[in-house]
Design a protein around this motif. Structure first.
Motif, PDB file in Angstrom:
ATOM      1  N   GLU A 103      85.500 -69.769  93.980  1.00  0.00           N
ATOM      2  CA  GLU A 103      85.399 -68.593  94.376  1.00  0.00           C
ATOM      3  C   GLU A 103      84.261 -68.567  95.500  1.00  0.00           C
ATOM      4  O   GLU A 103      83.193 -68.990  95.097  1.00  0.00           O
ATOM      5  CB  GLU A 103      85.261 -67.717  93.166  1.00  0.00           C
ATOM      6  CG  GLU A 103      86.439 -67.732  92.149  1.00  0.00           C
ATOM      7  CD  GLU A 103      86.148 -66.586  91.192  1.00  0.00           C
ATOM      8  OE1 GLU A 103      85.068 -65.864  91.137  1.00  0.00           O
ATOM      9  OE2 GLU A 103      87.210 -66.575  90.269  1.00  0.00           O
ATOM     10  N   TYR A 104      84.580 -67.890  96.530  1.00  0.00           N
ATOM     11  CA  TYR A 104      83.533 -67.548  97.516  1.00  0.00           C
ATOM     12  C   TYR A 104      83.424 -66.104  97.724  1.00  0.00           C
ATOM     13  O   TYR A 104      84.279 -65.170  97.349  1.00  0.00           O
ATOM     14  CB  TYR A 104      84.139 -68.157  99.050  1.00  0.00           C
ATOM     15  CG  TYR A 104      84.617 -69.304  98.786  1.00  0.00           C
ATOM     16  CD1 TYR A 104      83.801 -70.627  99.026  1.00  0.00           C
ATOM     17  CD2 TYR A 104      85.927 -69.793  98.480  1.00  0.00           C
ATOM     18  CE1 TYR A 104      84.616 -71.796  98.872  1.00  0.00           C
ATOM     19  CE2 TYR A 104      86.564 -70.948  98.298  1.00  0.00           C
ATOM     20  CZ  TYR A 104      85.510 -72.018  98.588  1.00  0.00           C
ATOM     21  OH  TYR A 104      86.017 -73.125  98.526  1.00  0.00           O
TER      22      TYR A 104
ATOM     23  N   PHE B 263      82.930 -64.473 100.277  1.00  0.00           N
ATOM     24  CA  PHE B 263      83.494 -64.123 101.724  1.00  0.00           C
ATOM     25  C   PHE B 263      84.980 -64.301 101.491  1.00  0.00           C
ATOM     26  O   PHE B 263      85.386 -65.014 100.894  1.00  0.00           O
ATOM     27  CB  PHE B 263      82.848 -64.620 102.762  1.00  0.00           C
ATOM     28  CG  PHE B 263      82.562 -66.227 102.453  1.00  0.00           C
ATOM     29  CD1 PHE B 263      83.538 -67.193 102.784  1.00  0.00           C
ATOM     30  CD2 PHE B 263      81.335 -66.726 101.806  1.00  0.00           C
ATOM     31  CE1 PHE B 263      83.486 -68.364 102.698  1.00  0.00           C
ATOM     32  CE2 PHE B 263      81.204 -68.117 101.784  1.00  0.00           C
ATOM     33  CZ  PHE B 263      82.240 -68.979 102.011  1.00  0.00           C
ATOM     34  N   THR B 264      85.515 -64.015 102.903  1.00  0.00           N
ATOM     35  CA  THR B 264      87.051 -64.509 102.885  1.00  0.00           C
ATOM     36  C   THR B 264      87.187 -65.253 104.132  1.00  0.00           C
ATOM     37  O   THR B 264      86.167 -65.227 104.891  1.00  0.00           O
ATOM     38  CB  THR B 264      87.920 -63.216 102.915  1.00  0.00           C
ATOM     39  OG1 THR B 264      87.564 -62.448 104.118  1.00  0.00           O
ATOM     40  CG2 THR B 264      87.448 -62.117 101.736  1.00  0.00           C
ATOM     41  N   ALA B 265      88.324 -65.434 104.345  1.00  0.00           N
ATOM     42  CA  ALA B 265      88.777 -66.622 105.658  1.00  0.00           C
ATOM     43  C   ALA B 265      88.515 -65.336 106.731  1.00  0.00           C
ATOM     44  O   ALA B 265      88.212 -65.866 107.926  1.00  0.00           O
ATOM     45  CB  ALA B 265      90.100 -66.951 105.609  1.00  0.00           C
ATOM     46  N   ALA B 266      88.974 -64.134 106.612  1.00  0.00           N
ATOM     47  CA  ALA B 266      88.625 -63.331 107.774  1.00  0.00           C
ATOM     48  C   ALA B 266      87.193 -62.994 108.013  1.00  0.00           C
ATOM     49  O   ALA B 266      86.920 -63.031 109.231  1.00  0.00           O
ATOM     50  CB  ALA B 266      89.099 -61.845 107.435  1.00  0.00           C
ATOM     51  N   ASP B 267      86.413 -63.073 107.204  1.00  0.00           N
ATOM     52  CA  ASP B 267      84.812 -63.182 107.235  1.00  0.00           C
ATOM     53  C   ASP B 267      84.287 -64.082 108.097  1.00  0.00           C
ATOM     54  O   ASP B 267      83.566 -63.964 109.242  1.00  0.00           O
ATOM     55  CB  ASP B 267      83.941 -62.859 106.268  1.00  0.00           C
ATOM     56  CG  ASP B 267      84.269 -61.670 105.097  1.00  0.00           C
ATOM     57  OD1 ASP B 267      84.289 -60.848 105.889  1.00  0.00           O
ATOM     58  OD2 ASP B 267      84.393 -61.908 103.940  1.00  0.00           O
TER      59      ASP B 267
ATOM     60  N   MET C 278      90.296 -72.445 102.972  1.00  0.00           N
ATOM     61  CA  MET C 278      89.927 -71.701 104.215  1.00  0.00           C
ATOM     62  C   MET C 278      89.943 -72.718 105.394  1.00  0.00           C
ATOM     63  O   MET C 278      89.809 -73.977 105.107  1.00  0.00           O
ATOM     64  CB  MET C 278      88.773 -70.902 104.270  1.00  0.00           C
ATOM     65  CG  MET C 278      88.590 -69.941 103.292  1.00  0.00           C
ATOM     66  SD  MET C 278      87.314 -69.052 103.150  1.00  0.00           S
ATOM     67  CE  MET C 278      87.114 -68.149 101.443  1.00  0.00           C
TER      68      MET C 278
ATOM     69  N   HIS D   3      76.057 -69.029 101.959  1.00  0.00           N
ATOM     70  CA  HIS D   3      77.326 -68.293 101.306  1.00  0.00           C
ATOM     71  C   HIS D   3      76.871 -66.902 101.045  1.00  0.00           C
ATOM     72  O   HIS D   3      77.758 -66.139 101.493  1.00  0.00           O
ATOM     73  CB  HIS D   3      77.672 -68.700  99.886  1.00  0.00           C
ATOM     74  CG  HIS D   3      78.701 -70.037  99.813  1.00  0.00           C
ATOM     75  ND1 HIS D   3      79.432 -70.454  99.245  1.00  0.00           N
ATOM     76  CD2 HIS D   3      78.656 -71.054 101.045  1.00  0.00           C
ATOM     77  CE1 HIS D   3      80.210 -71.702  99.562  1.00  0.00           C
ATOM     78  NE2 HIS D   3      79.764 -71.998 100.805  1.00  0.00           N
TER      79      HIS D   3
ATOM     80  N   VAL E  88      78.397 -62.158 104.691  1.00  0.00           N
ATOM     81  CA  VAL E  88      78.853 -60.961 105.118  1.00  0.00           C
ATOM     82  C   VAL E  88      77.806 -60.047 105.588  1.00  0.00           C
ATOM     83  O   VAL E  88      78.043 -58.882 105.966  1.00  0.00           O
ATOM     84  CB  VAL E  88      79.437 -60.413 103.775  1.00  0.00           C
ATOM     85  CG1 VAL E  88      80.959 -61.326 103.320  1.00  0.00           C
ATOM     86  CG2 VAL E  88      78.632 -60.353 102.785  1.00  0.00           C
TER      87      VAL E  88
END
Length: 235
Positions: free
Chosen positions: A3-4, A6-10, A91, A190, A194
């Motif tokens: 789990e991260y 942030f997302t791939a979009a970030d 990702m 990490h 964001v």
């Protein structure tokens, strides 16, 4: 599955800024990281026109100056295991490959074949202390940042993967977030991912005051001092 925060979009959003701008933002977000976490020696960019890349690190080590000393079957298993490792990511990835030879770059791991293979595996590019070749036939859009250019692959082979590595002074571990372009590369913690866009906005607003003052036809040293003072007041 990891789990991260942030997302791939970030991560994709961070590709709109060059790596120096990311470094500027990190000075605000994680000030204790100001003196490390980035490459400190020049890398060769196969195509300086390519945009920045940003993804999860897939780390490994290579040697090329001499045969591995392993059987062909073991060498092949190491190569195939590496491919599996790079492919297993939630990702997009950035490969960070350290050349362990006393003279790094003796043999190129990266060329026409491996750039296309790794692009298909989901990697955006590589940051390596080793060498690259096939500059005219490498996979389109695949970022190559390397210690040097070399025409031969010599005895290049995968030594190990998934461990912490160091490339031109930048330490990177598995799943580290790496941002890179023709200027070099930097690891983004990490928990900072964001927060980077807001920090960049702050940096740009401060810089704009100074740049506007310098570009004014009425420029004076006093105007510059005033712009610097006003920039310091922006938070």
């Amino acid at each position: 599955m990891a789990e991260y925060p942030f997302t791939a979009a970030d991560l994709d959003a961070l590709r709109q800024w060059d790596t120096p701008t990311i470094c500027n933002a990190l000075e605000l977000v994680v000030p204790h990281r100001r003196g490390y976490g980035f490459t400190v020696r020049q890398l060769v960019a196969a195509d300086p026109r390519l945009p920045p890349i940003c993804g999860l690190a897939r780390t490994g080590t290579i040697r090329a100056a001499a045969p591995s000393g392993r059987t062909a079957a073991v060498d092949r298993a190491a190569r195939l295991g590496w491919y599996d490792y790079v492919a297993e990511a939630a990702m997009p990835t950035v490969v960070v490959l350290q050349d362990l030879d006393d003279t790094p770059g003796t043999g190129a791991f990266w060329g026409e074949v491996h750039t296309n293979v790794h692009k298909a595996l989901g990697a955006q590019g590589v940051v390596t202390s080793g060498s690259i070749r096939d500059l005219d036939t490498s996979a389109a859009g695949f970022q190559l940042l390397a210690g040097m250019v070399n025409p031969s692959h010599a005895y290049v082979h995968i030594v190990q993967y998934g461990q912490e590595v160091s490339v031109h002074g930048m330490a990177a571990h598995h799943d580290a977030v790496v941002h890179a372009d023709r200027h070099g590369a930097v690891v983004i913690p990490h928990d900072a991912v964001v927060r980077i866009p807001a920090a960049i906005d702050l940096c740009l607003r401060r810089e704009r005051l100074i740049l506007d003052a310098c570009g004014s036809r009425d420029f004076t040293v006093e105007a510059l001092k005033d712009a610097l003072a006003r920039a310091d007041e922006i938070h």
